[in-house]
Design a protein around this motif. Structure first.
Motif, PDB file in Angstrom:
ATOM      1  N   ARG A  34       0.803  -1.230   0.000  1.00  0.00           N
ATOM      2  CA  ARG A  34       0.000   0.000   0.000  1.00  0.00           C
ATOM      3  C   ARG A  34       0.834   1.278   0.000  1.00  0.00           C
ATOM      4  O   ARG A  34       0.525   2.245  -0.687  1.00  0.00           O
ATOM      5  N   TRP A  35       1.908   1.320   0.782  1.00  0.00           N
ATOM      6  CA  TRP A  35       2.708   2.535   0.929  1.00  0.00           C
ATOM      7  C   TRP A  35       4.004   2.505   0.127  1.00  0.00           C
ATOM      8  O   TRP A  35       4.843   3.385   0.275  1.00  0.00           O
ATOM      9  N   ILE A  36       4.196   1.492  -0.712  1.00  0.00           N
ATOM     10  CA  ILE A  36       5.432   1.339  -1.480  1.00  0.00           C
ATOM     11  C   ILE A  36       5.218   1.892  -2.885  1.00  0.00           C
ATOM     12  O   ILE A  36       4.317   1.438  -3.594  1.00  0.00           O
ATOM     13  N   GLY A  37       6.043   2.842  -3.288  1.00  0.00           N
ATOM     14  CA  GLY A  37       5.915   3.420  -4.635  1.00  0.00           C
ATOM     15  C   GLY A  37       4.511   3.923  -4.876  1.00  0.00           C
ATOM     16  O   GLY A  37       3.973   4.700  -4.088  1.00  0.00           O
ATOM     17  N   ASP A  38       3.886   3.430  -5.958  1.00  0.00           N
ATOM     18  CA  ASP A  38       2.513   3.855  -6.261  1.00  0.00           C
ATOM     19  C   ASP A  38       1.478   2.895  -5.687  1.00  0.00           C
ATOM     20  O   ASP A  38       0.305   2.986  -5.988  1.00  0.00           O
ATOM     21  N   GLU A  96      19.708   4.925   2.666  1.00  0.00           N
ATOM     22  CA  GLU A  96      18.378   4.841   3.271  1.00  0.00           C
ATOM     23  C   GLU A  96      18.196   3.508   3.979  1.00  0.00           C
ATOM     24  O   GLU A  96      18.574   2.464   3.458  1.00  0.00           O
ATOM     25  N   ILE A  97      17.599   3.547   5.137  1.00  0.00           N
ATOM     26  CA  ILE A  97      17.185   2.328   5.825  1.00  0.00           C
ATOM     27  C   ILE A  97      15.758   2.017   5.393  1.00  0.00           C
ATOM     28  O   ILE A  97      14.938   2.921   5.197  1.00  0.00           O
ATOM     29  N   GLY A  98      15.485   0.725   5.223  1.00  0.00           N
ATOM     30  CA  GLY A  98      14.141   0.333   4.824  1.00  0.00           C
ATOM     31  C   GLY A  98      13.829  -1.074   5.290  1.00  0.00           C
ATOM     32  O   GLY A  98      14.720  -1.832   5.678  1.00  0.00           O
ATOM     33  N   TRP A  99      12.562  -1.433   5.246  1.00  0.00           N
ATOM     34  CA  TRP A  99      12.099  -2.748   5.661  1.00  0.00           C
ATOM     35  C   TRP A  99      10.760  -3.019   5.012  1.00  0.00           C
ATOM     36  O   TRP A  99      10.039  -2.097   4.623  1.00  0.00           O
ATOM     37  N   ARG A 100      10.446  -4.294   4.889  1.00  0.00           N
ATOM     38  CA  ARG A 100       9.127  -4.736   4.418  1.00  0.00           C
ATOM     39  C   ARG A 100       8.917  -6.137   4.972  1.00  0.00           C
ATOM     40  O   ARG A 100       9.698  -7.045   4.685  1.00  0.00           O
ATOM     41  N   THR A 112      10.885  -3.150  13.943  1.00  0.00           N
ATOM     42  CA  THR A 112      11.755  -2.298  14.764  1.00  0.00           C
ATOM     43  C   THR A 112      13.016  -3.061  15.171  1.00  0.00           C
ATOM     44  O   THR A 112      14.122  -2.514  15.118  1.00  0.00           O
ATOM     45  N   GLU A 113      12.863  -4.317  15.545  1.00  0.00           N
ATOM     46  CA  GLU A 113      14.011  -5.134  15.941  1.00  0.00           C
ATOM     47  C   GLU A 113      15.007  -5.271  14.782  1.00  0.00           C
ATOM     48  O   GLU A 113      16.217  -5.101  14.960  1.00  0.00           O
ATOM     49  N   ALA A 114      14.489  -5.567  13.599  1.00  0.00           N
ATOM     50  CA  ALA A 114      15.354  -5.688  12.422  1.00  0.00           C
ATOM     51  C   ALA A 114      15.995  -4.351  12.076  1.00  0.00           C
ATOM     52  O   ALA A 114      17.203  -4.280  11.797  1.00  0.00           O
ATOM     53  N   ALA A 115      15.205  -3.285  12.108  1.00  0.00           N
ATOM     54  CA  ALA A 115      15.722  -1.964  11.749  1.00  0.00           C
ATOM     55  C   ALA A 115      16.793  -1.487  12.729  1.00  0.00           C
ATOM     56  O   ALA A 115      17.779  -0.867  12.318  1.00  0.00           O
ATOM     57  N   ARG A 116      16.632  -1.781  14.006  1.00  0.00           N
ATOM     58  CA  ARG A 116      17.682  -1.421  14.988  1.00  0.00           C
ATOM     59  C   ARG A 116      19.003  -2.113  14.650  1.00  0.00           C
ATOM     60  O   ARG A 116      20.072  -1.517  14.729  1.00  0.00           O
ATOM     61  N   GLY A 138       1.524   9.775   5.824  1.00  0.00           N
ATOM     62  CA  GLY A 138       0.331   9.007   6.141  1.00  0.00           C
ATOM     63  C   GLY A 138       0.658   7.591   6.585  1.00  0.00           C
ATOM     64  O   GLY A 138      -0.163   6.934   7.208  1.00  0.00           O
ATOM     65  N   ASN A 139       1.870   7.122   6.288  1.00  0.00           N
ATOM     66  CA  ASN A 139       2.280   5.787   6.707  1.00  0.00           C
ATOM     67  C   ASN A 139       2.760   5.876   8.159  1.00  0.00           C
ATOM     68  O   ASN A 139       3.949   5.965   8.445  1.00  0.00           O
ATOM     69  N   ALA A 140       1.796   5.866   9.054  1.00  0.00           N
ATOM     70  CA  ALA A 140       2.078   6.076  10.478  1.00  0.00           C
ATOM     71  C   ALA A 140       2.957   4.973  11.062  1.00  0.00           C
ATOM     72  O   ALA A 140       3.783   5.242  11.935  1.00  0.00           O
ATOM     73  N   ALA A 141       2.817   3.737  10.580  1.00  0.00           N
ATOM     74  CA  ALA A 141       3.620   2.634  11.117  1.00  0.00           C
ATOM     75  C   ALA A 141       5.101   2.851  10.807  1.00  0.00           C
ATOM     76  O   ALA A 141       5.956   2.689  11.680  1.00  0.00           O
ATOM     77  N   ALA A 142       5.420   3.222   9.575  1.00  0.00           N
ATOM     78  CA  ALA A 142       6.819   3.469   9.206  1.00  0.00           C
ATOM     79  C   ALA A 142       7.376   4.653   9.990  1.00  0.00           C
ATOM     80  O   ALA A 142       8.510   4.607  10.488  1.00  0.00           O
ATOM     81  N   GLU A 143       6.591   5.701  10.116  1.00  0.00           N
ATOM     82  CA  GLU A 143       7.054   6.871  10.856  1.00  0.00           C
ATOM     83  C   GLU A 143       7.308   6.523  12.324  1.00  0.00           C
ATOM     84  O   GLU A 143       8.308   6.967  12.914  1.00  0.00           O
TER      85      GLU A 143
END
Length: 175
Positions: A34-38, A96-100, A112-116, A138-143
Motif C-alpha cells: 500500500r505505501w510502497i511506490g505507487d 536509506e534504511i528500509g524494511w518490508r 523495529t528489531e530488524a531496523a535497529r 500518512g504511513n504512520a507505522a513506518a514513521e
C-alpha cells in the motif's frame, strides 16, 4: 565484513534462491504494498529482479537489503537493510534504511528489531555518518518505527515519479 546479523528473534542474512517464493507472496499482498511506490503489487519476476538488484548493491556498495528470517521457525519474514535512494536525487548522496515484512509478522515489534540491527550495522560496521528513512506521508507505522530508532524528520518533499508527499527522516552518528 559482516553480512549476517542476529537479534533475539531474527537472522538478517543474504538472499537465497528459496527466498524468492515467500518474498513474492509478500510483494503480492496489496496491504503490504500500500505505501510502497505507487502502491502496486509485484509478481514473481519483479521480485526476482528486485532480489538480484539487492544482491548487486551488496557487491557494488557493501550495503544492501537483508533477507529477514525468524530464528525459531526459519521462515522468511521479509527484508530490512540499506539502499541508495536513487529515486530521490535531491537527498543524494544518502543511504536509506528500509524494511518490508509480510502481514503475518506485523504488530510484533519485528520491523523495529530488524531496523535497529540494520542501523547499528550502518553506523558501526559500515561507518556511515548519516542514514535517512523515507516514507509516504500518512504511513504512520513506518514513521513510528523511524521515531523509535531515534530518527528525526528532516524535510518533506514529493515523490518525483508518483507525485506523492514524502517525509525524510535522518539520524547521524554520534562522534
Amino acid at each position: 565484513m559482516t553480512t549476517t546479523l542476529r537479534t533475539p528473534r531474527l537472522t538478517l542474512r543474504r538472499w537465497r534462491e528459496d527466498d524468492v517464493a515467500p518474498m513474492a507472496a509478500i510483494n503480492a499482498d496489496p496491504e503490504v504494498m500500500r505505501w510502497i511506490g505507487d502502491g502496486s503489487v509485484c509478481d514473481r519476476a519483479q521480485t526476482e529482479a528486485g532480489i538480484a538488484g539487492w544482491e548487486r548493491e551488496w557487491r557494488e556498495r557493501g550495503v544492501g537489503l537483508f533477507a529477514v528470517e525468524c530464528r525459531e521457525t526459519r521462515q522468511l519474514a521479509g527484508f530490512a537493510g540499506l539502499s541508495v535512494p536513487a529515486f530521490l536525487p535531491e537527498i543524494l548522496p544518502a543511504v536509506e534504511i528500509g524494511w518490508r515484512l509480510g502481514r503475518s509478522f506485523w504488530g510484533q515489534g519485528l520491523a523495529t528489531e530488524a531496523a535497529r540491527a540494520v542501523l547499528d550495522f550502518a553506523l558501526r560496521d559500515r561507518g556511515l555518518a548519516r542514514v535517512v528513512g523515507v516514507h509516504t506521508v500518512g504511513n504512520a507505522a513506518a514513521e513510528a518505527i523511524m521515531r523509535r530508532l531515534g530518527m528525526r524528520p528532516e524535510r518533506e518533499t514529493t515523490h518525483p515519479a508518483y507525485g506523492l508527499p514524502l517525509r525524510v527522516h535522518v539520524i547521524e552518528a554520534r562522534s
